[in-house]
Design an enzyme around this catalytic site. Structure first.
Site, PDB file in Angstrom:
ATOM      1  N   LYS A 184     -17.461  42.744   1.050  1.00  0.00           N
ATOM      2  CA  LYS A 184     -17.612  41.389   1.592  1.00  0.00           C
ATOM      3  C   LYS A 184     -18.656  41.420   2.709  1.00  0.00           C
ATOM      4  O   LYS A 184     -18.490  42.163   3.689  1.00  0.00           O
ATOM      5  CB  LYS A 184     -16.293  40.890   2.167  1.00  0.00           C
ATOM      6  CG  LYS A 184     -15.291  40.583   1.088  1.00  0.00           C
ATOM      7  CD  LYS A 184     -14.122  39.801   1.590  1.00  0.00           C
ATOM      8  CE  LYS A 184     -13.235  39.381   0.434  1.00  0.00           C
ATOM      9  NZ  LYS A 184     -13.181  40.298  -0.709  1.00  0.00           N
ATOM     10  N   ASP A 235     -19.310  40.730  -2.898  1.00  0.00           N
ATOM     11  CA  ASP A 235     -18.339  39.639  -3.069  1.00  0.00           C
ATOM     12  C   ASP A 235     -18.890  38.336  -2.484  1.00  0.00           C
ATOM     13  O   ASP A 235     -19.742  38.350  -1.591  1.00  0.00           O
ATOM     14  CB  ASP A 235     -17.029  39.961  -2.328  1.00  0.00           C
ATOM     15  CG  ASP A 235     -16.184  41.005  -3.044  1.00  0.00           C
ATOM     16  OD1 ASP A 235     -16.377  41.225  -4.247  1.00  0.00           O
ATOM     17  OD2 ASP A 235     -15.319  41.603  -2.374  1.00  0.00           O
ATOM     18  N   MET A 236     -18.351  37.218  -2.972  1.00  0.00           N
ATOM     19  CA  MET A 236     -18.765  35.914  -2.435  1.00  0.00           C
ATOM     20  C   MET A 236     -17.624  35.317  -1.622  1.00  0.00           C
ATOM     21  O   MET A 236     -16.496  35.248  -2.093  1.00  0.00           O
ATOM     22  CB  MET A 236     -19.149  34.968  -3.582  1.00  0.00           C
ATOM     23  CG  MET A 236     -19.745  33.664  -3.107  1.00  0.00           C
ATOM     24  SD  MET A 236     -21.213  33.874  -2.062  1.00  0.00           S
ATOM     25  CE  MET A 236     -22.488  34.187  -3.283  1.00  0.00           C
ATOM     26  N   ARG A 278     -20.946  38.533 -11.446  1.00  0.00           N
ATOM     27  CA  ARG A 278     -19.497  38.397 -11.668  1.00  0.00           C
ATOM     28  C   ARG A 278     -19.204  36.911 -11.568  1.00  0.00           C
ATOM     29  O   ARG A 278     -19.498  36.288 -10.542  1.00  0.00           O
ATOM     30  CB  ARG A 278     -18.704  39.142 -10.598  1.00  0.00           C
ATOM     31  CG  ARG A 278     -17.194  38.848 -10.680  1.00  0.00           C
ATOM     32  CD  ARG A 278     -16.463  39.201  -9.407  1.00  0.00           C
ATOM     33  NE  ARG A 278     -16.392  40.621  -9.175  1.00  0.00           N
ATOM     34  CZ  ARG A 278     -16.226  41.168  -7.963  1.00  0.00           C
ATOM     35  NH1 ARG A 278     -16.136  40.406  -6.887  1.00  0.00           N
ATOM     36  NH2 ARG A 278     -16.170  42.472  -7.828  1.00  0.00           N
ATOM     37  N   LYS A 308     -13.704  31.766 -10.662  1.00  0.00           N
ATOM     38  CA  LYS A 308     -13.507  30.346 -10.358  1.00  0.00           C
ATOM     39  C   LYS A 308     -13.844  30.063  -8.898  1.00  0.00           C
ATOM     40  O   LYS A 308     -14.368  29.006  -8.575  1.00  0.00           O
ATOM     41  CB  LYS A 308     -12.051  29.949 -10.624  1.00  0.00           C
ATOM     42  CG  LYS A 308     -11.701  29.838 -12.103  1.00  0.00           C
ATOM     43  CD  LYS A 308     -10.270  29.328 -12.266  1.00  0.00           C
ATOM     44  CE  LYS A 308      -9.888  29.252 -13.742  1.00  0.00           C
ATOM     45  NZ  LYS A 308      -8.463  28.899 -13.925  1.00  0.00           N
ATOM     46  N   GLY A 309     -13.529  31.008  -8.019  1.00  0.00           N
ATOM     47  CA  GLY A 309     -13.735  30.792  -6.578  1.00  0.00           C
ATOM     48  C   GLY A 309     -12.402  30.520  -5.918  1.00  0.00           C
ATOM     49  O   GLY A 309     -11.686  29.600  -6.323  1.00  0.00           O
ATOM     50  N   ARG A 324      -3.930  35.723  -2.334  1.00  0.00           N
ATOM     51  CA  ARG A 324      -3.256  36.015  -3.611  1.00  0.00           C
ATOM     52  C   ARG A 324      -1.973  35.201  -3.729  1.00  0.00           C
ATOM     53  O   ARG A 324      -1.642  34.697  -4.790  1.00  0.00           O
ATOM     54  CB  ARG A 324      -2.938  37.514  -3.720  1.00  0.00           C
ATOM     55  CG  ARG A 324      -4.143  38.412  -3.750  1.00  0.00           C
ATOM     56  CD  ARG A 324      -4.946  38.368  -5.042  1.00  0.00           C
ATOM     57  NE  ARG A 324      -5.830  37.237  -5.217  1.00  0.00           N
ATOM     58  CZ  ARG A 324      -7.035  37.111  -4.651  1.00  0.00           C
ATOM     59  NH1 ARG A 324      -7.505  38.029  -3.866  1.00  0.00           N
ATOM     60  NH2 ARG A 324      -7.789  36.068  -4.908  1.00  0.00           N
TER      61      ARG A 324
END
Ligand code: FDA
Length: 301
Positions: A92, A126-127, A176, A179-180, A281
């Protein structure tokens, strides 16, 4: 229980006590130490999966923290290579300083990209929240000029994503597609479950048609089945796409894909800074959030 109520409970997870969050979110995290992550990757390899390791943490505020995370990733890369384990890394940008010092973040990522390349490993950037989307894609583009082993993440939820993939495609940058996870306002992000799915498939179709290497990152079995249709329709050979899933999520779907001969990469997070990741999560898992909430009510324990 109605879906809106589930969602309200999911949003309230941030008020849950940390020990409780830890107990229920354990399934999503390999552990606190690198050894835990290596053991998880070994176990995944035994069932036919590859992995990508993520060191937990985000939004660091000091250079020392960012440098420590960079060094921990370098150690992880060295151990993965020494132990011959099939895993790359996912990082990240805000864990490496993007929020406070973008130039330092770039330098850290450059070091990681070089260390990963030296060991034949992949670095997926990562976004995070939409405030970082442009800066993160800039980083990936700059890194990719010197390191072909660096790839981006695109979030189907964002309205800008169609334009973003058009920007990444000419350079052959691997994507990659997810959905976000971050909640974003309607001006910039689709809100409906179906419209996000539809956008996901539109973007995936475009990426596959253009020959991009895609990591199809979802546990949504409808999207997985549609992805398989698109892979067949475009005649995409094995090795030009893979499925990606999070540790602790969608294991039956994962097993089905492995059994059918598809490559599946599992995202394996580890480290001490597990709270933010665990909350995200749990927010995706309203059933679990509801169980926790009910368990917290007096008389229901
Ligand atoms: P959806 O949320 O609709 O889930 C489909 C089904 O999967 C659910 O019905 C449920 O059965 C199961 N499921 C999903 N989440 C679960 C959970 N937590 N616990 C239990 N079951 C669950 N996002 C981002 O913004 N930036 C990023 O860099 C990444 N990186 C990333 C890497 C990888 C490998 C994956 C798989 C995902 C991400 N994501 C991400 C997260 C992604 O954006 C998304 O939030 C989740 O994958 C959940 O969306 P699904 O596509 O799985 O659909």
């Amino acid at each position: 229980m109605p879906r809106v109520l589930d969602q309200a409970i999911a949003r309230s997870t941030r008020f849950l006590p940390r020990p409780l969050v830890h107990r229920v979110a354990k399934r999503y995290i390999a552990g606190e130490r690198l050894e835990d992550a290596l053991a998880t990757v070994r176990g995944l390899a035994a069932v036919g999966c590859v992995a990508t390791i993520d060191i937990l943490g985000e939004h660091v505020t000091s250079r020392e923290q960012a440098a420590a995370t960079r060094d921990a990733y370098k150690e992880a890369l060295a151990r993965l290579a020494a132990d011959g384990l099939p895993s790359g890394i996912s990082a990240k940008p805000t864990a490496l300083g993007l929020g406070t010092d973008p130039a330092f973040c770039l330098a850290n990522l450059q070091e990681l990209a070089a260390a990963a390349a030296a060991r034949g490993r992949f670095l997926r950037v990562d976004m995070e929240e939409s405030t970082y989307t442009s800066a993160t894609l800039d980083l990936v583009e700059q890194l990719h000029r010197d390191h072909a082993n660096v790839g981006a993440v695109v979030q189907a939820r964002l309205r800008r994503s169609e334009a973003d993939i058009e920007r990444l495609l000419p350079d052959g940058i691997s994507v990659r597609l997810c959905k976000g996870i971050y909640e974003e306002p309607p001006e910039i992000a689709l809100q409906g479950f179906q419209e996000i799915r539809e956008n996901y498939l539109r973007l995936l179709d475009r990426l596959l048609a253009a020959g991009c290497f895609v990591g199809v990152a979802t546990h949504d079995s409808f999207l997985v089945d549609q992805a398989l249709v698109l892979v067949r329709r475009h005649g995409i050979p094995e090795g030009r796409y893979e499925f990606q899933m999070l540790m602790g999520v969608g294991e039956p779907l994962r097993a089905r894909l492995v059994a059918a001969g598809h490559r599946v990469r599992v995202y394996v997070p580890y480290g001490r800074d597990w709270f933010g990741y665990s909350l995200r999560r749990l927010q995706e898992n309203p059933r679990m959030a509801r169980q926790i909430a009910l368990g917290l009510l007096p008389g229901k324990r």
